[in-house]
Design a protein around this motif. Structure first.
Motif, PDB file in Angstrom:
ATOM      1  N   ASP A 273       0.823  -1.198   0.000  1.00 23.31           N
ATOM      2  CA  ASP A 273       0.000   0.000   0.000  1.00 23.31           C
ATOM      3  C   ASP A 273       0.863   1.256   0.000  1.00 23.31           C
ATOM      4  OD1 ASP A 273       1.093  -0.312   2.450  1.00 23.31           O
ATOM      5  OD2 ASP A 273      -0.771  -0.143   3.598  1.00 23.31           O
ATOM      6  N   LYS A 274       2.161   1.083  -0.190  1.00 19.36           N
ATOM      7  CA  LYS A 274       3.057   2.231  -0.299  1.00 19.36           C
ATOM      8  C   LYS A 274       4.150   1.905  -1.305  1.00 19.36           C
ATOM      9  CE  LYS A 274       6.290   1.001   3.401  1.00 19.36           C
ATOM     10  NZ  LYS A 274       7.007   1.492   4.588  1.00 19.36           N
ATOM     11  N   ASP A 275       4.920   2.898  -1.667  1.00 21.13           N
ATOM     12  CA  ASP A 275       5.962   2.684  -2.660  1.00 21.13           C
ATOM     13  C   ASP A 275       7.000   1.698  -2.127  1.00 21.13           C
ATOM     14  OD1 ASP A 275       4.777   4.439  -4.389  1.00 21.13           O
ATOM     15  OD2 ASP A 275       5.968   6.167  -3.721  1.00 21.13           O
ATOM     16  N   PRO A 276       7.533   0.833  -2.986  1.00 22.25           N
ATOM     17  CA  PRO A 276       8.566  -0.124  -2.560  1.00 22.25           C
ATOM     18  C   PRO A 276       9.870   0.598  -2.259  1.00 22.25           C
ATOM     19  CG  PRO A 276       8.279  -0.216  -4.924  1.00 22.25           C
ATOM     20  CD  PRO A 276       7.202   0.690  -4.421  1.00 22.25           C
ATOM     21  N   PRO A 277      10.832  -0.092  -1.663  1.00 19.49           N
ATOM     22  CA  PRO A 277      12.115   0.538  -1.326  1.00 19.49           C
ATOM     23  C   PRO A 277      12.828   1.069  -2.566  1.00 19.49           C
ATOM     24  CG  PRO A 277      11.902  -1.596  -0.266  1.00 19.49           C
ATOM     25  CD  PRO A 277      10.777  -1.497  -1.225  1.00 19.49           C
TER      26      PRO A 277
END
Length: 299
Positions: A273-277
């Motif tokens: 639910d958020k940008d990956p590393p």
């Protein structure tokens, strides 16, 4: 004119006795045959004389004269081979010279092998810096930095090891999962090599420092403060959170020990639910966790 001394006569074999093996790898050089052995003209047998017969040392007892093959007697065999280091007896013809050089070559090869074994002390320059290879590298791998993103533990990591006089090698494969993920969101691979016979330095530098020359699309950055030398190799094709892939490896050499920690993720299947590393985040994690793991692997 005195008659030259004759070599001792060999007893005739009993009737029906099988033919005896020849000590030569080709027909007896003193047996006349069309064309001679190995295609050379047959050498005429030289009459033995008191001055030309060389007595060879045997393993036990005094010097004795080896019996000579008797013309026309196929059962007459040459005497025992001379002890190692003794000059081979003179032989006639080209085939005889071939036997002589084969014997000399064998002695020289044996001497060179022995010199190599005794003049190079095993492990005299090995520089392992106090590292040891654990039976299970996964138990010694610190990846706490990655667990800030991938909190779920891998319950079935895989590991392998190789132990040899020349090389100790251990590796670990970890699946990185976010909380609630059914499948791996990324992968972490760790490998440690203890080179016990050869210095890996030149090849390590050639491989990792020049990685971008042999692998299109990769970037190489020199990393300081870890081991004798270290390189960060990366390939970032991500364009959003749902496409592309990210690959990064930190390769370290410390003395004769080499170490790699590699991260890979395929964002097309990244469920979050958020940008990956980002590459910068992953690079920082690799450096931090590699320092901690290398410290753990030292005695």
């Amino acid at each position: 004119m005195s008659t030259p001394p004759q070599p001792p006569q060999q007893p005739e074999p009993p009737s029906g006795a099988p033919a005896q093996p020849s000590a030569y790898p080709y027909p007896n050089p003193q047996s006349p045959a069309p064309g001679g052995p190995l295609g050379f003209p047959p050498a005429a047998p030289a009459a033995p004389s008191a001055q030309s017969v060389y007595a060879q040392p045997t393993l036990v007892g005094p010097l004795v004269q080896p019996p000579q093959p008797q013309p026309g007697n196929p059962y007459a065999q040459p005497g025992p081979y001379p002890a190692v280091g003794a000059p081979p007896p003179p032989t006639g013809g080209r085939a005889g010279r071939a036997v002589l050089w084969a014997a000399v070559g064998a002695v020289v090869a044996s001497a060179a092998w022995a010199a190599g074994v005794f003049l190079i002390p095993a492990g005299s320059d090995v520089d392992l810096r106090g590292y040891s290879a654990p039976a299970n590298l996964c138990n010694s791998t610190d990846y706490a930095s990655f667990q800030s993103e991938y909190a779920a533990n891998d319950s079935t990591p895989t590991h392998n090891s190789l132990g040899d006089d020349a090389l100790d090698e251990v590796l670990c494969n970890l699946s990185l999962k976010k909380t609630g993920s059914s499948y791996a969101d990324a992968y972490l691979y760790v490998q440690l090599d203890l080179h016990k016979k050869t210095d890996p330095g030149p090849e390590f530098t050639a491989t990792w420092k020049n990685y971008s020359e042999s692998h299109s699309g990769y970037d190489v950055d020199t990393v300081t403060g870890i081991g004798d030398e270290a390189y960060l190799v990366s390939d970032d094709t991500t364009s959003s959170s749902s496409s592309g892939s990210l690959y990064a490896t930190l390769a370290v050499r410390d003395g004769w020990v080499t170490y790699t920690m590699s991260y890979s993720a395929y964002y097309s299947s990244y469920s979050t639910d958020k940008d990956p590393p980002t590459l910068d985040e992953v690079s920082g994690w690799l450096k931090t966790d590699s320092r901690a793991t290398l410290a753990e692997l030292k005695d």
